[in-house]
Design a protein around this motif. Structure first.
Motif, PDB file in Angstrom:
ATOM      1  N   ALA A 122      29.882  48.768  -1.134  1.00  0.00           N
ATOM      2  CA  ALA A 122      29.068  49.973  -0.534  1.00  0.00           C
ATOM      3  C   ALA A 122      28.123  49.648   0.402  1.00  0.00           C
ATOM      4  CB  ALA A 122      29.065  51.137  -1.126  1.00  0.00           C
ATOM      5  N   GLN A 123      27.110  48.506  -0.332  1.00  0.00           N
ATOM      6  CA  GLN A 123      25.711  48.260   0.366  1.00  0.00           C
ATOM      7  C   GLN A 123      26.202  47.419   1.500  1.00  0.00           C
ATOM      8  OE1 GLN A 123      23.093  46.807  -2.232  1.00  0.00           O
ATOM      9  NE2 GLN A 123      21.781  45.715  -0.602  1.00  0.00           N
ATOM     10  N   ALA A 124      27.146  46.284   1.227  1.00  0.00           N
ATOM     11  CA  ALA A 124      27.437  45.438   2.437  1.00  0.00           C
ATOM     12  C   ALA A 124      28.154  46.181   3.628  1.00  0.00           C
ATOM     13  CB  ALA A 124      28.331  44.389   1.873  1.00  0.00           C
ATOM     14  N   TRP A 125      28.951  47.110   3.322  1.00  0.00           N
ATOM     15  CA  TRP A 125      29.694  47.710   4.723  1.00  0.00           C
ATOM     16  C   TRP A 125      28.589  48.878   5.213  1.00  0.00           C
ATOM     17  CZ3 TRP A 125      33.754  46.739   7.292  1.00  0.00           C
ATOM     18  CH2 TRP A 125      34.619  45.723   6.903  1.00  0.00           C
ATOM     19  N   ASP A 126      27.585  49.204   4.261  1.00  0.00           N
ATOM     20  CA  ASP A 126      26.815  50.262   4.948  1.00  0.00           C
ATOM     21  C   ASP A 126      25.780  49.376   5.927  1.00  0.00           C
ATOM     22  OD1 ASP A 126      25.460  52.780   5.137  1.00  0.00           O
ATOM     23  OD2 ASP A 126      23.813  51.981   4.247  1.00  0.00           O
ATOM     24  N   GLU A 127      25.557  48.216   5.408  1.00  0.00           N
ATOM     25  CA  GLU A 127      24.745  47.301   6.418  1.00  0.00           C
ATOM     26  C   GLU A 127      25.470  46.943   7.867  1.00  0.00           C
ATOM     27  OE1 GLU A 127      22.899  42.861   6.330  1.00  0.00           O
ATOM     28  OE2 GLU A 127      23.437  43.677   4.731  1.00  0.00           O
ATOM     29  N   VAL A 128      26.914  46.886   7.728  1.00  0.00           N
ATOM     30  CA  VAL A 128      27.824  46.778   8.937  1.00  0.00           C
ATOM     31  C   VAL A 128      27.546  47.938   9.683  1.00  0.00           C
ATOM     32  CG1 VAL A 128      30.285  46.251   9.697  1.00  0.00           C
ATOM     33  CG2 VAL A 128      29.241  45.058   7.905  1.00  0.00           C
ATOM     34  N   TYR A 129      27.715  49.046   9.187  1.00  0.00           N
ATOM     35  CA  TYR A 129      27.812  50.213  10.020  1.00  0.00           C
ATOM     36  C   TYR A 129      26.503  50.684  10.522  1.00  0.00           C
ATOM     37  CZ  TYR A 129      27.771  55.168  11.320  1.00  0.00           C
ATOM     38  OH  TYR A 129      27.790  56.417  11.961  1.00  0.00           O
ATOM     39  N   TRP A 130      25.102  50.259  10.113  1.00  0.00           N
ATOM     40  CA  TRP A 130      24.039  50.705  10.617  1.00  0.00           C
ATOM     41  C   TRP A 130      23.865  49.393  11.611  1.00  0.00           C
ATOM     42  CZ3 TRP A 130      22.484  54.976  11.304  1.00  0.00           C
ATOM     43  CH2 TRP A 130      22.624  56.098  10.071  1.00  0.00           C
ATOM     44  N   LEU A 131      24.027  48.223  11.424  1.00  0.00           N
ATOM     45  CA  LEU A 131      24.004  47.178  12.667  1.00  0.00           C
ATOM     46  C   LEU A 131      24.714  47.766  13.867  1.00  0.00           C
ATOM     47  CD1 LEU A 131      24.376  43.940  10.726  1.00  0.00           C
ATOM     48  CD2 LEU A 131      22.304  44.592  11.816  1.00  0.00           C
ATOM     49  N   MET A 132      25.784  48.460  13.604  1.00  0.00           N
ATOM     50  CA  MET A 132      26.637  48.915  14.722  1.00  0.00           C
ATOM     51  C   MET A 132      26.095  50.022  15.174  1.00  0.00           C
ATOM     52  SD  MET A 132      30.874  49.432  15.196  1.00  0.00           S
ATOM     53  CE  MET A 132      31.740  49.776  16.555  1.00  0.00           C
ATOM     54  N   ALA A 133      25.723  51.082  14.724  1.00  0.00           N
ATOM     55  CA  ALA A 133      25.266  52.091  15.022  1.00  0.00           C
ATOM     56  C   ALA A 133      23.794  52.091  15.651  1.00  0.00           C
ATOM     57  CB  ALA A 133      25.119  53.175  13.772  1.00  0.00           C
ATOM     58  N   ASN A 134      22.824  51.409  14.956  1.00  0.00           N
ATOM     59  CA  ASN A 134      21.600  51.278  15.751  1.00  0.00           C
ATOM     60  C   ASN A 134      21.488  50.526  16.767  1.00  0.00           C
ATOM     61  OD1 ASN A 134      19.912  52.569  13.581  1.00  0.00           O
ATOM     62  ND2 ASN A 134      20.188  50.750  12.276  1.00  0.00           N
ATOM     63  N   ALA A 135      22.598  49.573  17.055  1.00  0.00           N
ATOM     64  CA  ALA A 135      22.799  48.844  18.309  1.00  0.00           C
ATOM     65  C   ALA A 135      23.185  49.703  19.297  1.00  0.00           C
ATOM     66  CB  ALA A 135      23.847  47.619  18.173  1.00  0.00           C
ATOM     67  N   LEU A 136      24.114  50.549  18.922  1.00  0.00           N
ATOM     68  CA  LEU A 136      24.915  51.693  20.038  1.00  0.00           C
ATOM     69  C   LEU A 136      23.436  52.703  20.241  1.00  0.00           C
ATOM     70  CD1 LEU A 136      28.210  52.219  18.397  1.00  0.00           C
ATOM     71  CD2 LEU A 136      27.581  51.044  20.569  1.00  0.00           C
ATOM     72  N   ILE A 137      22.624  53.061  19.383  1.00  0.00           N
ATOM     73  CA  ILE A 137      21.781  53.871  19.658  1.00  0.00           C
ATOM     74  C   ILE A 137      20.706  53.511  20.639  1.00  0.00           C
ATOM     75  CG2 ILE A 137      19.758  55.514  18.616  1.00  0.00           C
ATOM     76  CD1 ILE A 137      21.509  55.506  15.962  1.00  0.00           C
ATOM     77  N   ALA A 138      20.479  52.102  20.505  1.00  0.00           N
ATOM     78  CA  ALA A 138      19.413  51.561  21.285  1.00  0.00           C
ATOM     79  C   ALA A 138      19.925  51.377  22.623  1.00  0.00           C
ATOM     80  CB  ALA A 138      19.149  50.103  20.864  1.00  0.00           C
ATOM     81  N   ILE A 139      21.109  50.978  22.711  1.00  0.00           N
ATOM     82  CA  ILE A 139      21.732  50.863  23.967  1.00  0.00           C
ATOM     83  C   ILE A 139      21.880  52.299  24.907  1.00  0.00           C
ATOM     84  CG2 ILE A 139      23.748  50.244  25.550  1.00  0.00           C
ATOM     85  CD1 ILE A 139      24.498  48.138  23.093  1.00  0.00           C
ATOM     86  N   GLU A 140      22.347  53.428  24.150  1.00  0.00           N
ATOM     87  CA  GLU A 140      22.436  54.486  24.730  1.00  0.00           C
ATOM     88  C   GLU A 140      21.308  55.140  24.935  1.00  0.00           C
ATOM     89  OE1 GLU A 140      24.818  56.275  21.366  1.00  0.00           O
ATOM     90  OE2 GLU A 140      26.140  54.909  21.778  1.00  0.00           O
ATOM     91  N   ALA A 141      20.039  54.946  24.428  1.00  0.00           N
ATOM     92  CA  ALA A 141      18.609  55.287  24.670  1.00  0.00           C
ATOM     93  C   ALA A 141      18.342  54.692  26.013  1.00  0.00           C
ATOM     94  CB  ALA A 141      17.848  54.940  23.685  1.00  0.00           C
ATOM     95  N   ARG A 142      18.611  53.600  26.199  1.00  0.00           N
ATOM     96  CA  ARG A 142      18.218  52.770  27.618  1.00  0.00           C
ATOM     97  C   ARG A 142      19.257  53.259  28.678  1.00  0.00           C
ATOM     98  NH1 ARG A 142      18.166  48.168  24.401  1.00  0.00           N
ATOM     99  NH2 ARG A 142      20.349  47.476  24.896  1.00  0.00           N
ATOM    100  N   LEU A 143      20.436  53.704  28.242  1.00  0.00           N
ATOM    101  CA  LEU A 143      21.365  54.286  29.381  1.00  0.00           C
ATOM    102  C   LEU A 143      20.832  55.819  29.869  1.00  0.00           C
ATOM    103  CD1 LEU A 143      24.819  53.327  27.936  1.00  0.00           C
ATOM    104  CD2 LEU A 143      23.519  52.442  29.949  1.00  0.00           C
ATOM    105  N   TYR A 144      20.481  56.655  28.751  1.00  0.00           N
ATOM    106  CA  TYR A 144      19.687  57.827  29.214  1.00  0.00           C
ATOM    107  C   TYR A 144      18.443  57.652  30.065  1.00  0.00           C
ATOM    108  CZ  TYR A 144      23.020  59.859  25.883  1.00  0.00           C
ATOM    109  OH  TYR A 144      24.248  60.218  25.120  1.00  0.00           O
ATOM    110  N   ALA A 145      17.818  56.703  29.404  1.00  0.00           N
ATOM    111  CA  ALA A 145      16.390  56.594  30.352  1.00  0.00           C
ATOM    112  C   ALA A 145      16.684  56.199  31.760  1.00  0.00           C
ATOM    113  CB  ALA A 145      15.398  55.645  29.535  1.00  0.00           C
ATOM    114  N   GLY A 146      17.730  55.216  31.899  1.00  0.00           N
ATOM    115  CA  GLY A 146      18.095  54.614  33.162  1.00  0.00           C
ATOM    116  C   GLY A 146      18.464  55.843  34.095  1.00  0.00           C
ATOM    117  N   GLN A 147      19.177  57.120  33.633  1.00  0.00           N
ATOM    118  CA  GLN A 147      19.591  58.221  34.448  1.00  0.00           C
ATOM    119  C   GLN A 147      18.479  59.130  34.681  1.00  0.00           C
ATOM    120  OE1 GLN A 147      21.936  58.488  36.733  1.00  0.00           O
ATOM    121  NE2 GLN A 147      23.019  56.782  35.984  1.00  0.00           N
TER     122      GLN A 147
END
Length: 397
Positions: A122-147
């Motif tokens: 569970a801990q290992a897959w939680d790490e996978v999830y948050w690596l993906m989620a946090n990367a998406l959150i950061a990219i989406e924040a830049r996309l919102y700021a860009g607009q």
């Protein structure tokens, strides 16, 4: 990126998770929509949920991301993440929704895999999830700021300035901001989300490529009426727009997003499309014409017949305006002079070294064209694509 300990656990459990991933994602959506029915009503595509394609796309993206991390623990698949983030931004996805997804996804994993989900797993897959989620959150924040919009606040009211029946199945809509403010800038090849309120009160959302020149004061989209197939309903939003949206009506439209955009430079270009997939290519051609592009451009399009080729006159006319452009149109039936019959066959189509290719259309078409272009020496990194609806490319990879 992924820690060594978690990489070992994920590598060992990836076969089991991969084998059960569609069961996991199916149960995940059941749990998510039971707890938050408004998400199915107002955010997720009900047609894709009924057909199971959204489940397949999610399963494919999770498996691809985890597999990539295992093979490249110090890296991340930015191309895949950018494509997902652009889709999310066009829907107004917010950072506070990711913990909700994590809660129901991990509940589904635990239920499907049972005792195999140890605390270490569970801990290992939680790490996978948050690596993906946090990367998406950061990219989406830049996309919102860009607009220049707040997180998730992507919607504006637009007015239909004109409607044109392009074919029996496709209508185009010319749109202008209802508040009179300037239309937000976009890059050729990008899309907007359109949100409509249906008869049952649901606010369903679909993405449509922008077809006009980025420099225009108005924006245009072309909407194909999506028919139902065996076991799936008619396209709710496309039928609503065809049936109800007329000149003077208003509709909610998102800021523009999408990562299928022309890269700067003088490399030879190839724009390949099929059916309504011609829409992002038209914007690219408009942009190239406006920029007085002089480099080599090859245009490839496939359709059932000239009569079903939406925006055909514009497609042909824009190619004629470029000084070094070769156009090849394939029609399965009723191909006239200067056109080709049958399916796309690039055997005798010249593809210059260093060509950058942009593809949009049904997956079988894009896979066939991609295979032919790779055989002609086009580098995999120079092949770019757009998928309308859930991205099943990864799911079938």
């Amino acid at each position: 990126m992924l820690t060594a300990q978690s990489a070992t656990v994920v590598r060992a459990t990836l076969p089991a998770v991969g084998a059960a991933i569609e069961d996991i994602t199916g149960l995940f959506y059941e749990k998510l929509f039971a707890a938050h029915p408004e998400l199915l009503r107002d955010v997720f595509n009900r047609g894709n949920q009924a057909a199971g394609t959204q489940r397949q796309a999610l399963a494919g993206s999770i498996a691809a991301f985890a597999g990539y991390l295992v093979d490249h623990p110090d890296d991340r698949p930015d191309v895949m993440l950018n494509r997902i983030a652009h889709k999310h931004a066009s829907l107004g996805v917010r950072a506070d929704q990711y913990p909700v997804v994590r809660q129901h996804l991990f509940a589904a994993i635990a239920e499907v895999l049972g005792d195999a989900v140890t605390p270490e797993v569970a801990q290992a897959w939680d790490e996978v999830y948050w690596l993906m989620a946090n990367a998406l959150i950061a990219i989406e924040a830049r996309l919102y700021a860009g607009q220049g919009v707040a997180e998730g606040d992507v919607w504006r009211e637009w007015e239909v300035a004109a409607r044109t029946e392009e074919t029996a199945e496709v209508a185009s809509f010319l749109l202008r901001p209802a508040d009179g403010a300037p239309a937000p800038a976009f890059k050729a090849g990008q899309y907007v989300s359109v949100q409509v309120e249906l008869a049952d009160g649901a606010r369903q959302i679909r993405q449509y490529s922008l077809t006009g020149a980025p420099s225009a004061a108005t924006r245009s989209i072309a909407v194909k009426r999506v028919p139902g197939t065996a076991g799936t309903p008619d396209g709710e939003v496309s039928h609503h727009l065809h049936t109800h949206l007329r000149e003077g009506d208003r509709v909610r439209v998102s800021a523009p997003y999408g990562d299928l955009v022309l890269e700067a430079g003088d490399a030879p270009l190839l724009l390949a499309s099929a059916g309504i997939g011609c829409t992002p290519m038209l914007a690219m051609l408009e942009d190239l014409v406006a920029a007085r592009h002089e480099g080599p451009v090859t245009v490839v399009h496939a359709d059932r017949s000239p009569a079903t080729h939406a925006l055909r006159i514009a497609h042909e006319g824009l190619t004629a305006k470029l000084p070094d452009c070769a156009a090849h149109f394939w029609y399965e039936r009723q191909a006239g002079a200067g056109h080709r019959s049958g399916l796309v066959d690039l055997t005798d189509v010249a593809v210059a070294p260093g060509t950058r290719a942009y593809l949009c259309g049904p997956l079988p078409f894009m896979r066939a064209v991609r295979e032919q272009l790779l055989a002609k020496g086009v580098a995999p990194a120079d092949l770019h694509y757009e998928v309308f609806g859930p991205d099943l490319w990864l799911a079938a990879a």
